[in-house]
Design a protein around this motif. Structure first.
Motif, short mmCIF file in Angstrom:
data_model
loop_
_atom_site.label_atom_id
_atom_site.label_comp_id
_atom_site.label_asym_id
_atom_site.label_seq_id
_atom_site.Cartn_x
_atom_site.Cartn_y
_atom_site.Cartn_z
N SER A 190 -10.57 8.13 0.46
CA SER A 190 -9.97 6.84 0.77
C SER A 190 -9.33 6.23 -0.48
N HIS A 191 -9.65 6.79 -1.66
CA HIS A 191 -9.02 6.30 -2.88
C HIS A 191 -7.51 6.57 -2.77
N LEU A 192 -6.72 5.56 -3.00
CA LEU A 192 -5.30 5.69 -2.68
C LEU A 192 -4.60 6.74 -3.53
N ILE A 193 -4.95 6.82 -4.82
CA ILE A 193 -4.29 7.80 -5.69
C ILE A 193 -4.66 9.21 -5.26
N LYS A 194 -5.95 9.38 -4.92
CA LYS A 194 -6.39 10.71 -4.47
C LYS A 194 -5.63 11.11 -3.21
N ARG A 195 -5.44 10.15 -2.37
CA ARG A 195 -4.69 10.41 -1.14
C ARG A 195 -3.26 10.84 -1.45
N LEU A 196 -2.69 10.17 -2.42
CA LEU A 196 -1.31 10.47 -2.79
C LEU A 196 -1.23 11.90 -3.32
N ILE A 197 -2.23 12.27 -4.14
CA ILE A 197 -2.24 13.64 -4.68
C ILE A 197 -2.39 14.64 -3.53
#
Lengths: 102, 482, 500
Positions: A26-33
């Motif tokens: 749910s961490h947005l940066i992780k999602r982006l990656i």
């Protein structure tokens, strides 16, 4: 089994990792990656499968993938801007709906 | 001449975007006026050319087909580009008076990119072009949602962006598989070569799911209500009226171009089931909302369900019934674009009046601002599908199609849905009629805002009288009829 | 197209344009609004008279317009259409004058009169519709334009009534939509009066045809307040008196009854419906509703509620007349469409006068009003006696033809229904008349409007329309034999219907 097919299988694996990451983080940066991994997987499939079907190298998928990469970069940039603003406003790295699950 | 005219819907807004980024903000409104006028004139020219000489295709930039960018004008393309022209003009006009100067400066480039993307999608005859159009559309739509600048808007924009990106990837994966199998991405070549195999079935599965995610078909809809309900009013109108139509348009194109044969019934029923659930669920949720714009947003969800009913009703059994389904669906799409934009704008005006977002604060408004309520009501008539309106004509044709094929389930869902939609629209209405002792303490929106809302609502009603013109275009074109 | 062929459109437009102009007018332009209202109503009556003369000479102006491929929007002035259009146009004038008086000094008049005119425009559309599809359009439009009138007062009670009204009428509209859609999908476009296609369909698929008949009639029955879907009518009583008059006499219930007439005579054909047994079932429902409505009316203590249940009962007379095969019964049903309108509108005007002038709402408060408000009370007496069916008032003519029609159709049991209902009518109206004329006043009036002392009765704007409609009720009965009476027009319709 030829070298092009290997690209495709690698692409499928990347897609799998990407989707997994997209759903379970749910961490947005992780999602982006995760999204970037997913898109790379799709590009690999696009190039690999097309080359496999036709015996000589095909320029069309390569042109498509180049366009796709540009689009993905643009998407990443837009997402980063939004995430940054979101962090500035809310001091959070996740979306409100996702916080309830954790 | 035609070669220039056909590319203008893409080039003009792109130029508009670039110019509005480069020139100082004070020129923006004038640029908008000139370019919008150009687009409208151009669309009218294309329409005349089309009705005189029929469909037209053009490959841009001197490349041959598989690599070149193909644009084509046919009935659907012309109808949808006219629709986006009209709705976008009014929404742009509304935004000019609604937004503050700072917001307006950011609004125009996004607006123009959005229009570029939409027109690309309407005119493209090639799957990859459509992909590029979809992505550009997503970026500009997400940018517009984020204009709201508050916490809700940003969260909605992020959620929307991620959902849309996931959808795009599904669509792109489908393209990859289709290309591997058939070696082409042009819709016309593909429809000749297509056969349903395991690969192409998986490919279409990915594409359909991706597109349905972008259209917000139940159960992939969760991003829609916050994005449409939480953004600035002109943005909500553009999003609900036009943006979701783009991905649906591609779905429709695929459905009409590709011969599914025996499997059409199963796939169509599956999509129809999702649509039917969307109608009931969306209307029910709309009925339970307490915020005005959320009601309108959930109503979009339900209306998307109606569009999805085209698929089970257009499934290769009876040519007349198929034609009715397509005609009804197109009318629904058109009248929803007009009515929903009108409704969002009217809702925005009502919010200006009350300065609060909840329904109970609407009490007494029907006395204070009858014109706004009238605009909201006329749009509501079309959304409910009561005559005389475009929405009614669309629904009538869908009902006829269902009756002809004895598809009772869809019939019942259509009728039940219109009852539920009447329930949530009249719920809003009844709040405005409530007389309170508090007296009128309302602000007054500018007359320009009121008239733009009213003009779209009136158009959605007038569509009920001029449906024949639209449908004549459809029958005139050589569409791929089974 | 010549002016004469376009006349049906102009008849529609007079009230539609009036509505649009009134919506645009600012709230405070009362004088201008009143002028527009009255002028539009007068022009409409002039058009109607012109049309009546044309139709009497066997000329049928028709306008048609393609709305969807193969689907036409048709306005046609045939004899039956003119019956309903004539009634609505005359009563529109009276009700408008009444409403101007009734709503003096109250807020939201612009909205009220706008929707009021729109409502009449839809009624005109219903009467002039030339096929089921056009009928459906205006039928739904009528629902939409009456809702704002029902909730006009904006109280919680009015809003609840509005919700109930909508629930009933929208579901009814949906059932009708389904029925009409079935007709178009299975039988095709049927112009009113052309029953051949339907006859073939009935012969081919009797079960489907029966279902279609059921759907169409149930859709209409909601507005006609047929038992068991009559519940909205008494609830809608919270609306202002002119609106009640509109709902009960001019527009809504009449639209439902008129729709039933159209379906039976002009879609299925009366002989066919009789032969298939549809009419028998309908006559049972109508008879039951007549008795049930009267029975419930007796139990009401609120004047308007009692009148409302009386409407439930009286409208079913029209339906009953339709179900009696043969010209005489038909005459009874059709002529009651007009007569009931005149008498019921009088009664509601009177109820409004009592409420506005003296604040009377309950039956027990009526004692001695005959001395205080003699003219209103005379009008009320005329309406009430007419409803019971006393000669020479119009109601008698309807009942006479219904009775003889029942005998001609060999349905003797209908006579008993008529007798029982007349008895019940007398039971719920005569005590009112007794209180009005013969009982002394009991204490002060509930809410007497003090500044109206200079008038012995209600203010002229309220009183004049009341007296006009009361007068018309008597005239329609007294001069029923003359060439210009409703009865002779109905006889014209019926001769055309039964002489193919």
């Amino acid at each position: 089994m030829n070298s092009y097919l290997i690209f495709s299988y690698a692409g499928v694996a990347l897609c799998g990792i990407g989707v997994f990451g997209f759903i379970f983080h749910s961490h947005l940066i992780k999602r982006l990656i995760a999204f970037n991994i997913l898109s790379n997987g799709v590009f690999l499939i696009l190039v690999g499968l097309a080359q496999n079907a036709q015996k000589q190298p095909d320029h069309l998928p390569q042109a498509l993938v180049l366009t796709g990469i540009v689009v993905a970069v643009a998407a990443t940039a837009l997402a980063l801007v939004l995430i940054k603003q979101w962090y500035a406003i809310s001091q959070q790295t996740t979306l409100p709906e996702d916080q309830e699950h954790q | 001449m035609m070669g220039v005219a056909i590319s203008m819907p893409v080039i003009l807004p792109l130029l508009g975007a670039i110019i509005s980024l480069l020139l100082p903000a004070r020129y923006n409104n004038r640029i908008a006026f000139i370019f919008m006028l150009g687009l409208v004139v151009n669309a009218a020219w294309l329409l005349m050319h089309f009705s005189a000489q029929g469909p037209y295709q053009q490959v841009m930039g001197g490349w041959t087909l598989p690599l070149g960018i193909a644009l084509r004008i046919d009935a659907l393309a012309i109808i949808f580009s006219m629709m986006s022209c009209v709705v976008a003009s009014v929404c742009g006009f509304y935004a000019r008076f609604y937004l503050r100067a700072k917001q307006l400066k950011q609004f125009w480039p996004f607006f123009w990119f959005l229009l570029t993307a939409l027109n690309t999608i309407w005119l493209s005859a090639d799957l990859f072009n459509l992909y590029v159009g979809l992505e550009l559309l997503t970026f500009s739509a997400v940018g517009l949602v984020a204009l709201g600048q508050n916490k809700h808007a940003l969260a909605a924009a992020l959620r929307y962006l991620f959902a849309a990106l996931l959808g795009s990837m599904g669509y792109l994966l489908g393209i990859a598989l289709l290309y591997a199998q058939f070696g082409t991405l042009s819709l016309s070549q593909l429809s000749d070569a297509f056969s349903l195999t395991t690969t192409s079935a998986v490919a279409l599965g990915f594409m359909f799911i991706g597109l349905m995610m972008k259209t917000a078909v139940f159960p992939l809809h969760t991003w829609l209500p916050p994005a449409h309900g939480g953004s600035l009013t002109p943005v909500s109108a553009l999003l609900s009226a036009l943006v979701i139509k783009a991905s649906f348009y591609i779905l429709l194109r695929l459905w009409m171009a590709l011969p599914f044969g025996e499997n059409a019934f199963v796939i169509g029923s599956l999509m129809g089931t999702l649509g039917g659930t969307a109608i009931i669920w969306g209307s029910w949720m709309a009925l339970n909302q307490t915020q005005l714009k959320q009601i309108v947003a959930y109503s979009t969800l339900a209306q998307i369900g109606y569009f999805m009913l085209i698929f089970p009703l257009f499934s290769y059994s009876d040519p007349t019934a198929n034609q009715y389904a397509l005609h009804g669906g197109v009318l629904m799409l058109l009248s929803h674009a007009l009515a929903k934009a009108g409704m969002f704008l009217a809702a925005g005006n009502l919010l200006i009046c009350t300065n609060k977002t909840d329904l109970t604060s609407l009490a007494g408004l029907s006395r204070y601002r009858p014109l706004n309520i009238f605009a909201f009501g006329l749009a509501g008539v079309s959304i409910m599908g009561l005559p005389p309106s475009g929405g009614f004509n669309g629904k009538w044709l869908l009902v006829q199609s269902a009756l002809m094929q004895s598809k009772w389930v869809w019939l019942i869902i259509i009728l039940l849905g219109s009852l539920l939609s009447a329930a949530y629209i009249f719920k809003v209405f009844s709040y405005t009629y409530l007389e309170t002792k508090a007296g009128d303490k309302f602000e007054q929106p500018s007359a320009m805002l009121e008239w733009s809302a009213l003009s779209l609502s009136v158009l959605s009603i007038l569509l009920g009288f001029f449906s024949v013109w639209v449908l004549d275009l459809l029958t005139l074109a050589e569409m791929r009829m089974p | 197209m010549s002016f004469l062929t376009m006349l049906p459109v102009w008849v529609l437009m007079t009230s539609f344009l009036a509505a649009m102009i009134i919506f645009m007018l600012p709230e405070h332009r009362h004088g201008l609004r009143t002028t527009i209202n009255i002028v539009a109503a007068l022009i409409k009556i002039a058009f109607i008279i012109l049309l009546l003369r044309l139709v009497a000479q066997q000329y049928t102006p028709e306008v048609s317009f393609e709305l969807l491929p193969g689907l036409y929007f048709v306005l046609k002035a045939d004899a039956l259409a003119m019956l309903f259009a004539g009634l609505s146009s005359i009563l529109w004038l009276c009700t408008t004058i009444y409403a101007i008086g009734y709503l003096e000094n109250s807020p939201n008049r612009s909205r009220f009169f706008g929707y009021f005119s729109l409502c009449v425009a839809s009624t005109m559309g219903i009467s002039l519709a030339g096929n089921l599809f056009t009928f459906l359009i205006f039928y739904e439009l009528l629902t939409l334009s009456t809702y704002p009138l029902v909730v006009h007062r904006g109280t919680q009670q009015a809003l609840n009534a509005g919700r109930i009204y909508l629930t009933y009428t929208l579901i009814g509209g949906l059932v009708l939509l389904l029925g009409v859609a079935c007709v178009y999908a299975f039988v095709g476009d049927i112009a009113f009066g052309d029953t051949t296609k339907m006859a073939e369909f009935v012969a081919r698929e009797p079960v489907s045809a029966a279902v279609i008949f059921l759907l169409l009639i149930s859709g209409m029955a909601v507005k006609a307040a047929l038992f068991p879907v009559h519940g909205w009518l008494p609830k809608a009583m919270v609306a202002p008196a002119p609106v009640s008059a509109l709902l009960h006499a001019v527009a809504v219930v009449k639209a439902g009854a008129f729709g039933v007439i159209r379906v039976v005579y002009d879609v299925f054909g009366v002989a066919l419906s009789w032969q298939q047994g549809y009419l028998f079932v309908l006559s049972i429902f109508a008879s039951f509703t007549i008795l049930y409505g009267s029975w419930r009316a007796i139990q009401q203590i609120d004047i308007k509620k009692r009148l409302a249940f009386s409407t439930v009962s009286q409208v079913s007379y029209i339906l009953l007349g339709v179900t009696l095969l043969g010209p005489i019964g038909t005459i009874g049903g059709l002529v009651h469409l007009l007569h009931q309108g005149l008498m019921k509108v009088t009664l509601f005007f009177c109820a409004g006068n009592y409420a506005e002038t003296l604040g009377i709402h309950k039956i027990t408060e009526l004692n001695g009003t005959g001395k205080r408000m003699p003219y209103t009370s005379i009008a009320f007496t005329v309406g009430a006696l007419g409803m019971i069916g006393l000669p020479p008032i119009a109601g008698f003519i309807s009942k006479w033809y219904l009775g003889t029609g029942a005998l001609a159709a060999n349905m003797q049991w209908v006579i008993w229904v008529l007798l029982a209902s007349s008895l019940l009518n007398a039971t719920y109206f005569l005590p009112l008349l007794h209180r009005i004329w013969f009982l002394p006043q009991k204490g002060p009036w509930p809410d007497e409007v003090s500044n109206q002392k200079k008038y012995r009765d209600a203010i002229p704007l309220l009183l004049i329309p009341t007296l006009i409609t009361a007068g018309l009720s008597i005239t329609a009965g007294l001069f029923a034999g003359s060439d210009f009476s409703p009865l002779s027009w109905v006889q014209l319709i019926v001769t055309r219907e039964y002489q193919p």
